[in-house]
Scaffold this motif. Structure first.
Motif, PDB file in Angstrom:
ATOM      1  N   ALA A 138     -39.159   3.198  66.155  1.00 32.74           N
ATOM      2  CA  ALA A 138     -39.518   4.124  65.239  1.00 32.74           C
ATOM      3  C   ALA A 138     -38.964   5.589  65.542  1.00 32.74           C
ATOM      4  N   VAL A 139     -39.125   5.829  66.992  1.00 34.72           N
ATOM      5  CA  VAL A 139     -38.559   7.255  67.229  1.00 34.72           C
ATOM      6  C   VAL A 139     -37.177   7.397  67.480  1.00 34.72           C
ATOM      7  N   LEU A 140     -36.651   6.324  68.271  1.00 32.77           N
ATOM      8  CA  LEU A 140     -35.573   6.471  69.001  1.00 32.77           C
ATOM      9  C   LEU A 140     -34.211   5.665  68.156  1.00 32.77           C
ATOM     10  N   GLY A 141     -34.749   4.910  67.271  1.00 34.63           N
ATOM     11  CA  GLY A 141     -33.786   4.141  66.332  1.00 34.63           C
ATOM     12  C   GLY A 141     -32.533   4.955  65.834  1.00 34.63           C
ATOM     13  N   THR A 142     -32.585   5.454  64.612  1.00 40.61           N
ATOM     14  CA  THR A 142     -31.444   6.075  64.026  1.00 40.61           C
ATOM     15  C   THR A 142     -31.241   7.232  64.497  1.00 40.61           C
ATOM     16  N   GLY A 143     -32.126   7.974  64.827  1.00 43.13           N
ATOM     17  CA  GLY A 143     -31.783   9.531  65.314  1.00 43.13           C
ATOM     18  C   GLY A 143     -30.631   9.554  66.416  1.00 43.13           C
ATOM     19  N   VAL A 144     -30.357   8.323  67.345  1.00 43.95           N
ATOM     20  CA  VAL A 144     -29.697   8.699  68.315  1.00 43.95           C
ATOM     21  C   VAL A 144     -28.321   8.341  68.029  1.00 43.95           C
ATOM     22  N   ILE A 145     -28.295   7.767  66.706  1.00 40.96           N
ATOM     23  CA  ILE A 145     -26.733   7.405  66.261  1.00 40.96           C
ATOM     24  C   ILE A 145     -26.327   8.235  65.409  1.00 40.96           C
ATOM     25  N   ALA A 146     -26.888   9.368  65.029  1.00 38.76           N
ATOM     26  CA  ALA A 146     -26.054  10.214  63.938  1.00 38.76           C
ATOM     27  C   ALA A 146     -26.513  11.793  64.325  1.00 38.76           C
ATOM     28  N   LEU A 147     -27.786  12.270  64.870  1.00 38.65           N
ATOM     29  CA  LEU A 147     -28.094  13.453  64.841  1.00 38.65           C
ATOM     30  C   LEU A 147     -27.783  14.272  66.346  1.00 38.65           C
ATOM     31  N   PRO A 148     -27.184  13.478  67.242  1.00 35.82           N
ATOM     32  CA  PRO A 148     -26.612  14.211  68.141  1.00 35.82           C
ATOM     33  C   PRO A 148     -25.358  15.156  67.620  1.00 35.82           C
ATOM     34  N   ALA A 149     -24.664  14.541  66.843  1.00 35.68           N
ATOM     35  CA  ALA A 149     -23.536  15.099  66.260  1.00 35.68           C
ATOM     36  C   ALA A 149     -23.754  16.186  65.329  1.00 35.68           C
ATOM     37  N   LEU A 150     -24.985  16.127  64.518  1.00 41.99           N
ATOM     38  CA  LEU A 150     -25.401  16.929  63.519  1.00 41.99           C
ATOM     39  C   LEU A 150     -26.087  18.087  64.228  1.00 41.99           C
TER      40      LEU A 150
END
Length: 428
Positions: free
Chosen positions: A33-45
């Motif tokens: 819930a916490v780590l899934g999708t945030g790590v695949i896009a938000l570092p760039a944003l």
């Protein structure tokens, strides 16, 4: 339907139902819930918003997530109910606040799920080509899969989630470890190219990456021993999430440099630097699995919440089925899924991408945090940083209060964690 008590929930035969989720399965649900999708896009944003200074935003939210996770885990352990944060808000502030919190969370999941699916779809289109059509088709397919999986129930969800979480940890450690030899400290300069004030908006954007500590509270009653398993699961997840987020964010900034801000698939870029060749295919496959894990956890929690809101009179009573331990809330799940597809269609037709969905979801979640964890002053700063996207939770709040007025009901019972008796006669 007769009145129901959810702490713990009775079965149809009147016996006490016992949950089946273990500590490790719960930790896997938290991580997904916490780590899934945030790590695949938000570092760039985040890098696009604040440059290398975005690392400070990551660090601040890692620190903030520890008390948030501990608070929600303690509440879930003490009041294991499908209403989750809505139940806690009722106990502290009353029925109208509970309805507002419940609506904010319930209606945040569909746009959030759409954004998550688009993040996963972007990795697929980056690897296979096809641009926006491939991204949208993949996103729709992911949403269908998650809907079907949750319709089956939680019995196999915990095991699947555990496997997905293990894959996630291995993938991220591999991506960071193999890419760090290509890191350059020169990429840390200038550290704050957009000014120090840009750290605030970056933090507001990154709230998406840390939203999820409250999502599992809706499944608290499904644990074997909530008072023991939930705090342990949250503690494991905080450590895993913090280490991996900081590692990935640092690698993105120092390895990719300024190009990180222009990357649609920063995780794939890291793997390509570390492994070489077509690592994008591996990253795309992993991103799809990670997206499924995150969406699966949110759909499960939101579906349970919708059933609890129906039970408590904050939503139509026909959603009630599924609010007890062991029941599958298929009606509530259908509403979440339908709204998710509407959000996906809206941003796809408008051509605006997932960013508005992320910020709309973030605004709703920090509003939930502000009520559910009112003692944490740092949440107020996040509310301010969310800016115009706070209009969405305000609209949702108005809708919840209007529904209560028109429905002529009072949510829940006085002092009961389940709150299932109020309106029970009307549903019988």
């Amino acid at each position: 339907m007769t009145s129901e008590t959810a702490v713990p929930g009775p079965s149809a035969a009147g016996t006490v139902a016992v949950g089946r989720l273990s500590t490790l399965q719960g930790a896997a649900l938290y991580v997904g819930a916490v780590l899934g999708t945030g790590v695949i896009a938000l570092p760039a944003l985040a890098a696009e918003t604040a440059g290398p200074a975005s690392l400070l935003a990551w660090l601040a939210l890692v620190v903030l997530s520890a008390p948030l996770a501990a608070t929600f885990a303690a509440l879930g352990a003490r009041y294991p109910d499908a209403g989750g944060v809505s139940t806690y808000a009722r106990l502290a502030f009353g029925d109208r606040t509970a309805a507002t919190v419940g609506w904010c969370f319930y209606l945040a999941v569909p746009p959030g799920a759409s954004a998550a699916a688009l993040f996963g779809g972007a990795y697929v289109s980056s690897a296979l080509g096809g641009g926006t059509p491939t991204t949208v088709i993949t996103a729709a397919a992911l949403m269908v899969v998650v809907t079907v999986a949750n319709a089956v129930g939680l019995q196999v969800t915990g095991r699947i989630q555990l496997a997905l979480a293990a894959l996630l940890v291995v993938l991220l450690l591999l991506a960071v470890g193999l890419s760090l030899p290509h890191a350059h400290t020169a990429n840390l300069h200038p550290f704050a190219p957009h000014g120090w004030t840009a750290v605030g908006p970056a933090a507001a954007l990154l709230v998406w990456s840390f939203a999820g500590w409250e999502a599992i509270t809706h499944l608290a009653a499904e644990f074997r021993r909530p008072e023991r398993d939930l705090p342990r699961a949250a503690g494991i997840a905080v450590v895993v999430v913090g280490v991996l987020y900081l590692g990935v964010a640092f690698a993105v900034v120092t390895v990719l440099g300024p190009s990180a801000a222009r990357s649609d698939a920063p995780l794939g870029e890291l793997m390509a630097r570390g492994i070489g060749g077509n690592a994008r295919y591996l990253a795309a496959a992993a991103a799809v699995l990670l997206t499924l894990g995150a969406m699966n956890a949110y759909y499960a929690g939101a579906a349970k919440l919708g059933a609890a809101l129906g039970r408590d009179g904050a939503l139509p009573g026909w959603l009630t089925r599924g609010s007890v331990v062991g029941e599958v809330p298929r009606r509530s799940l259908a509403v979440v899924s339908a709204l998710g597809f509407c959000a996906l269609a809206g941003v796809s037709l408008a051509g605006v991408g997932p960013r508005p969905l992320v910020l709309m979801t973030t605004g709703s979640f920090v509003a939930v945090y502000a009520i559910g964890v009112a003692a944490l002053v740092a949440v107020v700063a996040l509310l301010v940083m969310s800016g115009v996207y706070l209009l969405w939770p305000l609209v949702v709040t108005g809708g919840a209060l209007l529904y209560l007025r028109l429905n002529r009901k009072v949510c829940g019972t006085a002092g009961g964690a389940a709150g299932g008796t109020a309106g029970g006669a009307a549903r019988t």
